[in-house]
Enzyme design. Structure first.
Site, PDB file in Angstrom:
ATOM      1  N   CYS A  99      37.276  46.081  44.933  1.00 11.98           N
ATOM      2  CA  CYS A  99      37.071  46.064  43.391  1.00 11.98           C
ATOM      3  C   CYS A  99      36.784  44.746  43.106  1.00 11.98           C
ATOM      4  CB  CYS A  99      38.427  46.965  42.439  1.00 11.98           C
ATOM      5  SG  CYS A  99      37.985  46.736  40.839  1.00 11.98           S
ATOM      6  N   CYS A 102      38.948  43.783  39.315  1.00 13.25           N
ATOM      7  CA  CYS A 102      40.250  43.621  39.159  1.00 13.25           C
ATOM      8  C   CYS A 102      40.885  44.625  40.481  1.00 13.25           C
ATOM      9  CB  CYS A 102      40.848  44.629  37.924  1.00 13.25           C
ATOM     10  SG  CYS A 102      40.093  46.144  37.692  1.00 13.25           S
ATOM     11  N   SER A 103      41.452  45.583  40.280  1.00 11.41           N
ATOM     12  CA  SER A 103      42.214  46.222  41.403  1.00 11.41           C
ATOM     13  C   SER A 103      41.977  47.780  41.323  1.00 11.41           C
ATOM     14  CB  SER A 103      43.621  46.072  41.464  1.00 11.41           C
ATOM     15  OG  SER A 103      44.304  46.271  40.093  1.00 11.41           O
ATOM     16  N   CYS A 104      40.794  48.108  40.884  1.00  8.75           N
ATOM     17  CA  CYS A 104      40.371  49.816  40.873  1.00  8.75           C
ATOM     18  C   CYS A 104      40.649  50.307  42.345  1.00  8.75           C
ATOM     19  CB  CYS A 104      39.290  50.035  40.354  1.00  8.75           C
ATOM     20  SG  CYS A 104      38.941  49.653  38.673  1.00  8.75           S
TER      21      CYS A 104
END
Length: 194
Positions: A99, A102-104
Site C-alpha cells: 500500500c 498508508c497501510s491498506c
C-alpha cells in the site's frame, strides 16, 4: 507503537457512534460484532483459503473471481470491508502487495498488518526495488519471472494465491495451510514444503 487515544478522541468517537446509531445507519450491536470479527481475524484465515484453493478447483475459481465471496464461503464476514482481490502466482508471474499511501491491508482475512508492511521504507522500496526487497526476505526469483507490484488501496484490498509447492501432493488442507504464512499472502516469501 502508537499512543492510546486521548479523552478528547474517545469523546469524539462516542459522539460519532451515537449519531450513526441515532440515524439508523448502524446499531451498537453491529459495531460490537464488527470489532469482535476484526479481533478474531488472523493470517490463518487467508492460509485456509489458499489451502482450500489448492485442493478444490471450484473454490479456486471463486477465490480468483471474487475474493470477498470466497472469504464469505469460509465464514468470514466481509460486511463493510472493501472488495478483496486475489492475485494468482504462476511459473511466469509473481505478485508483491504494497500500500503505497498508508497501510491498506485485507484485515478480515489476514488480521492486522505487520509493522514492516506499514513502514515508509517497505512502501517505497517495494515499488522502486521489488527484487531487492524480496531478496532481503530470502525470496530470489528467476530473472525470467515477471514481478508485478500491486497497490492495495482504500477501495480494493489484495492478497496473493501463491503457487502450491512441489512435494505437497497428498497433503490435506490443514497441513497445506500450515505452510502458508502471512508473508506469503502478500508475496514477500513463498510457501515451502517442510
Amino acid at each position: 507503537m502508537a499512543a492510546p487515544p486521548g479523552p478528547g478522541s474517545i469523546a469524539l468517537l462516542d459522539r460519532f457512534v451515537a449519531a450513526l446509531t441515532a440515524k439508523g445507519v448502524v446499531t451498537e450491536q453491529e459495531i460490537v460484532d464488527q470489532i469482535a470479527r476484526t479481533d478474531r481475524a488472523s493470517p490463518e484465515t487467508g492460509a485456509r483459503m489458499v489451502a482450500r484453493a489448492w485442493t478444490d478447483p471450484e473454490y479456486r475459481a471463486l477465490l480468483l473471481s471474487d475474493g470477498s465471496r470466497a472469504a464469505e464461503a469460509m465464514g468470514v464476514s466481509m460486511a463493510g470491508a472493501p472488495p478483496l482481490g486475489v492475485l494468482e502466482d504462476t511459473e511466469a508471474l509473481h505478485h508483491l502487495v504494497v500500500c503505497t499511501l498508508c497501510s491498506c491491508y485485507p484485515r478480515a482475512v489476514l488480521g492486522y498488518p505487520p509493522h514492516w508492511y506499514k513502514s515508509a521504507a517497505y512502501r517505497a522500496r517495494a515499488v522502486r526495488d521489488p527484487r531487492g526487497v524480496l531478496a532481503e526476505w530470502g525470496t530470489v526469483l528467476p530473472d525470467t519471472m515477471e514481478l508485478r507490484v500491486v497497490d492495495s488501496t482504500a477501495d480494493y484490498r489484495w492478497m496473493v494465491l501463491p503457487m502450491r509447492p512441489a512435494g505437497t501432493e497428498g497433503w490435506d488442507a490443514a497441513r497445506l495451510a500450515s505452510i502458508v504464512t502471512r508473508d506469503a499472502l502478500v508475496g514477500v516469501t513463498l510457501p515451502h514444503a517442510a
